[in-house]
Design a protein around this motif. Structure first.
Motif, PDB file in Angstrom:
ATOM      1  N   ALA A   1       0.813  -1.214   0.000  1.00 40.59           N
ATOM      2  CA  ALA A   1       0.000   0.000   0.000  1.00 40.59           C
ATOM      3  C   ALA A   1       0.846   1.263   0.000  1.00 40.59           C
ATOM      4  O   ALA A   1       0.385   2.313  -0.447  1.00 40.59           O
ATOM      5  CB  ALA A   1      -0.941   0.004   1.212  1.00 40.59           C
ATOM      6  N   THR A   2       2.100   1.179   0.481  1.00 34.19           N
ATOM      7  CA  THR A   2       2.935   2.382   0.528  1.00 34.19           C
ATOM      8  C   THR A   2       3.394   2.816  -0.860  1.00 34.19           C
ATOM      9  O   THR A   2       3.721   3.992  -1.065  1.00 34.19           O
ATOM     10  CB  THR A   2       4.195   2.161   1.387  1.00 34.19           C
ATOM     11  N   GLY A   3       3.470   1.885  -1.798  1.00 29.94           N
ATOM     12  CA  GLY A   3       4.018   2.212  -3.114  1.00 29.94           C
ATOM     13  C   GLY A   3       5.536   2.242  -3.137  1.00 29.94           C
ATOM     14  O   GLY A   3       6.133   2.501  -4.192  1.00 29.94           O
ATOM     15  N   ARG A   4       6.187   1.977  -2.008  1.00 29.62           N
ATOM     16  CA  ARG A   4       7.638   1.922  -1.975  1.00 29.62           C
ATOM     17  C   ARG A   4       8.135   0.605  -2.589  1.00 29.62           C
ATOM     18  O   ARG A   4       7.456  -0.427  -2.524  1.00 29.62           O
ATOM     19  CB  ARG A   4       8.147   2.026  -0.540  1.00 29.62           C
ATOM     20  N   HIS A   5       9.332   0.652  -3.172  1.00 33.80           N
ATOM     21  CA  HIS A   5       9.976  -0.551  -3.674  1.00 33.80           C
ATOM     22  C   HIS A   5      10.165  -1.534  -2.525  1.00 33.80           C
ATOM     23  O   HIS A   5      10.506  -1.144  -1.403  1.00 33.80           O
ATOM     24  CB  HIS A   5      11.333  -0.195  -4.294  1.00 33.80           C
ATOM     25  N   ILE A   6       9.940  -2.817  -2.802  1.00 33.58           N
ATOM     26  CA  ILE A   6      10.078  -3.861  -1.790  1.00 33.58           C
ATOM     27  C   ILE A   6      11.307  -4.703  -2.090  1.00 33.58           C
ATOM     28  O   ILE A   6      11.470  -5.222  -3.203  1.00 33.58           O
ATOM     29  CB  ILE A   6       8.826  -4.760  -1.730  1.00 33.58           C
ATOM     30  N   SER A   7      12.188  -4.829  -1.099  1.00 34.68           N
ATOM     31  CA  SER A   7      13.288  -5.795  -1.139  1.00 34.68           C
ATOM     32  C   SER A   7      12.802  -7.040  -0.406  1.00 34.68           C
ATOM     33  O   SER A   7      12.689  -7.045   0.828  1.00 34.68           O
ATOM     34  CB  SER A   7      14.541  -5.237  -0.447  1.00 34.68           C
ATOM     35  N   GLY A   8      12.482  -8.069  -1.159  1.00 35.48           N
ATOM     36  CA  GLY A   8      11.885  -9.258  -0.564  1.00 35.48           C
ATOM     37  C   GLY A   8      12.886 -10.385  -0.405  1.00 35.48           C
ATOM     38  O   GLY A   8      13.387 -10.913  -1.404  1.00 35.48           O
ATOM     39  N   ALA A   9      13.196 -10.754   0.835  1.00 31.03           N
ATOM     40  CA  ALA A   9      14.032 -11.916   1.125  1.00 31.03           C
ATOM     41  C   ALA A   9      13.103 -13.019   1.620  1.00 31.03           C
ATOM     42  O   ALA A   9      13.103 -13.392   2.795  1.00 31.03           O
ATOM     43  CB  ALA A   9      15.096 -11.573   2.160  1.00 31.03           C
ATOM     44  N   VAL A  10      12.271 -13.494   0.707  1.00 33.56           N
ATOM     45  CA  VAL A  10      11.202 -14.437   1.029  1.00 33.56           C
ATOM     46  C   VAL A  10      11.064 -15.440  -0.114  1.00 33.56           C
ATOM     47  O   VAL A  10      11.598 -15.241  -1.204  1.00 33.56           O
ATOM     48  CB  VAL A  10       9.853 -13.717   1.250  1.00 33.56           C
ATOM     49  N   ALA A  11      10.299 -16.500   0.158  1.00 35.31           N
ATOM     50  CA  ALA A  11      10.028 -17.520  -0.854  1.00 35.31           C
ATOM     51  C   ALA A  11       8.527 -17.780  -0.894  1.00 35.31           C
ATOM     52  O   ALA A  11       7.740 -17.136  -0.199  1.00 35.31           O
ATOM     53  CB  ALA A  11      10.803 -18.801  -0.532  1.00 35.31           C
ATOM     54  N   GLY A  12       8.119 -18.724  -1.726  1.00 32.36           N
ATOM     55  CA  GLY A  12       6.741 -19.178  -1.748  1.00 32.36           C
ATOM     56  C   GLY A  12       5.762 -18.105  -2.154  1.00 32.36           C
ATOM     57  O   GLY A  12       5.997 -17.308  -3.059  1.00 32.36           O
ATOM     58  N   GLU A  13       4.595 -18.074  -1.466  1.00 35.13           N
ATOM     59  CA  GLU A  13       3.511 -17.182  -1.849  1.00 35.13           C
ATOM     60  C   GLU A  13       3.870 -15.711  -1.654  1.00 35.13           C
ATOM     61  O   GLU A  13       3.463 -14.854  -2.447  1.00 35.13           O
ATOM     62  CB  GLU A  13       2.241 -17.530  -1.073  1.00 35.13           C
ATOM     63  N   ALA A  14       4.629 -15.398  -0.614  1.00 34.98           N
ATOM     64  CA  ALA A  14       5.026 -14.001  -0.401  1.00 34.98           C
ATOM     65  C   ALA A  14       5.869 -13.507  -1.571  1.00 34.98           C
ATOM     66  O   ALA A  14       5.668 -12.391  -2.070  1.00 34.98           O
ATOM     67  CB  ALA A  14       5.801 -13.872   0.911  1.00 34.98           C
ATOM     68  N   ALA A  15       6.809 -14.316  -2.022  1.00 30.36           N
ATOM     69  CA  ALA A  15       7.625 -13.932  -3.171  1.00 30.36           C
ATOM     70  C   ALA A  15       6.772 -13.782  -4.419  1.00 30.36           C
ATOM     71  O   ALA A  15       6.967 -12.856  -5.221  1.00 30.36           O
ATOM     72  CB  ALA A  15       8.728 -14.975  -3.399  1.00 30.36           C
ATOM     73  N   ALA A  16       5.803 -14.697  -4.598  1.00 30.53           N
ATOM     74  CA  ALA A  16       4.941 -14.638  -5.781  1.00 30.53           C
ATOM     75  C   ALA A  16       4.129 -13.348  -5.810  1.00 30.53           C
ATOM     76  O   ALA A  16       3.911 -12.761  -6.881  1.00 30.53           O
ATOM     77  CB  ALA A  16       4.017 -15.852  -5.804  1.00 30.53           C
ATOM     78  N   ILE A  17       3.676 -12.881  -4.652  1.00 28.65           N
ATOM     79  CA  ILE A  17       2.894 -11.645  -4.590  1.00 28.65           C
ATOM     80  C   ILE A  17       3.738 -10.456  -5.016  1.00 28.65           C
ATOM     81  O   ILE A  17       3.294  -9.594  -5.784  1.00 28.65           O
ATOM     82  CB  ILE A  17       2.318 -11.445  -3.174  1.00 28.65           C
ATOM     83  N   VAL A  18       4.972 -10.398  -4.523  1.00 33.41           N
ATOM     84  CA  VAL A  18       5.845  -9.269  -4.897  1.00 33.41           C
ATOM     85  C   VAL A  18       6.098  -9.288  -6.400  1.00 33.41           C
ATOM     86  O   VAL A  18       6.048  -8.255  -7.079  1.00 33.41           O
ATOM     87  CB  VAL A  18       7.168  -9.319  -4.109  1.00 33.41           C
ATOM     88  N   ARG A  19       6.358 -10.467  -6.954  1.00 36.56           N
ATOM     89  CA  ARG A  19       6.618 -10.558  -8.396  1.00 36.56           C
ATOM     90  C   ARG A  19       5.369 -10.210  -9.196  1.00 36.56           C
ATOM     91  O   ARG A  19       5.424  -9.446 -10.167  1.00 36.56           O
ATOM     92  CB  ARG A  19       7.081 -11.969  -8.745  1.00 36.56           C
ATOM     93  N   GLU A  20       4.226 -10.780  -8.808  1.00 37.29           N
ATOM     94  CA  GLU A  20       2.987 -10.563  -9.550  1.00 37.29           C
ATOM     95  C   GLU A  20       2.569  -9.106  -9.527  1.00 37.29           C
ATOM     96  O   GLU A  20       2.051  -8.571 -10.519  1.00 37.29           O
ATOM     97  CB  GLU A  20       1.880 -11.448  -8.972  1.00 37.29           C
ATOM     98  N   SER A  21       2.780  -8.448  -8.411  1.00 34.75           N
ATOM     99  CA  SER A  21       2.377  -7.042  -8.278  1.00 34.75           C
ATOM    100  C   SER A  21       3.378  -6.096  -8.934  1.00 34.75           C
ATOM    101  O   SER A  21       3.065  -4.916  -9.146  1.00 34.75           O
ATOM    102  CB  SER A  21       2.241  -6.681  -6.797  1.00 34.75           C
TER     103      SER A  21
END
Length: 324
Positions: free
Chosen positions: A244-264
């Motif tokens: 919701a912030t619109g800030r760039h996300i540095s994601g050190a995650v896997a699975g569904e959380a990673a998929a959400i960052v990529r998909e969005s």
């Protein structure tokens, strides 16, 4: 203790015509599940098990909760729990009239185990985030500002992010990692930052009205989880706020959380608990700040996690189990 108290209170309060229409047991506290099932059985009412954590999968990582220096007796007890408790938990979950999960990946895992009525109701941002100024194309000091805001616990594995900041600095990247929050690992994270002389600030939690100031400070926001198997079925509730912030996300995650960052399109993903990869990402972002203006995560939220839709889905579930 809380689950036992809730059971006693429920049995004492809900008698005769005052019985509720449905019993909802909210679990991360595992004892809540048998307490809710027992209360539902006594009151002859349907039970919804709301699983906020990936039980029993999270038990696979139980030895990591205690740390490598856990006494031998405790390690043996945890090993025994991993061997016997998961089946018992799944048996309890099957007794519920419906199960609510916060991720679709965990819902699929439960269905594969024979649970019939499983519905995903995602988390949503706890509060609206005020409009933030755009990330500047450059900073006078040349720094890349990285913010982590939230729980500083074992599941987040933030010592890996501290090592990443130290590595990036050693390679000549001017990065500042700011960790705002508290938790079981806060002291250890501070100690690791001191030991490595890392460019890291560890600050106390801030009141909700000042959260926007922290996001405005940041160029990119960090979401981090351990590389435990169960974490691939988990989406931190904080991720929805970050979208919701619109800030760039540095994601050190896997699975569904990673998929959400990529998909969005809201940021970049590296493998969890890989300081080398995270340091490399921050070096790339510092060199090419145009990558800090990602697609708006709010578009993904509007499609997948609107509060009105989530409330409607939960209401439909409750009406279904009660026959309303």
């Amino acid at each position: 203790m809380a689950a036992a108290d809730a059971l006693r209170l429920g049995l004492r309060r809900f008698t005769g015509s005052q019985r509720p229409d449905v019993v909802v047991g909210t679990v991360p506290g595992l004892p809540t599940l048998p307490a809710a099932l027992m209360l539902g059985r006594v009151l002859r009412r349907p039970v919804v098990a709301e699983l906020r954590d990936a039980w029993p999968d999270i038990l696979e990582s139980a030895s990591s909760w205690a740390g490598g220096d856990a006494p031998g007796l405790r390690r043996r007890a945890l090993a025994a729990a991993r061997g016997t408790v998961p089946g018992a938990i799944t048996h309890l979950e099957r007794q519920a009239d419906a199960v609510v999960t916060t991720t679709e990946s965990f819902a699929r895992a439960l269905r594969e185990r024979g649970l019939g009525h499983v519905v995903t109701v995602r988390n949503a941002p706890a509060a609206p985030v005020a409009a933030l100024p755009p990330v500047p194309g450059s900073r006078a000091d040349g720094a890349l500002r990285v913010l982590y805001l939230g729980t500083v616990g074992r599941a987040q594995g933030l010592d890996s992010a501290v090592r990443a900041a130290a590595l990036a600095a050693q390679r000549g990247t001017h990065v500042m990692l700011r960790i705002v929050g508290d938790g079981a690992q806060a002291a250890a994270v501070r100690a690791e930052a001191t030991r490595l002389d890392a460019p890291v600030q560890v600050l106390e939690p801030v009141p909700v009205e000042r959260v926007g100031e922290q996001y405005a400070w940041a160029d990119t926001v960090l979401v981090s989880l351990q590389d435990w198997p169960a974490m691939s079925l988990t989406v931190p509730s904080k991720l929805y706020e970050l979208l919701a912030t619109g800030r760039h996300i540095s994601g050190a995650v896997a699975g569904e959380a990673a998929a959400i960052v990529r998909e969005s399109g809201a940021g970049d993903i590296v493998a969890p608990q890989d300081p080398q990869a995270l340091a490399a990402l921050w070096t790339e972002l510092a060199a090419d700040r145009s990558r800090l203006a990602p697609a708006s995560g709010s578009l993904w939220l509007d499609e997948h996690a609107r509060k009105e839709d989530l409330v409607s889905r939960y209401e439909s579930l409750l009406e279904g189990v009660t026959g309303a």
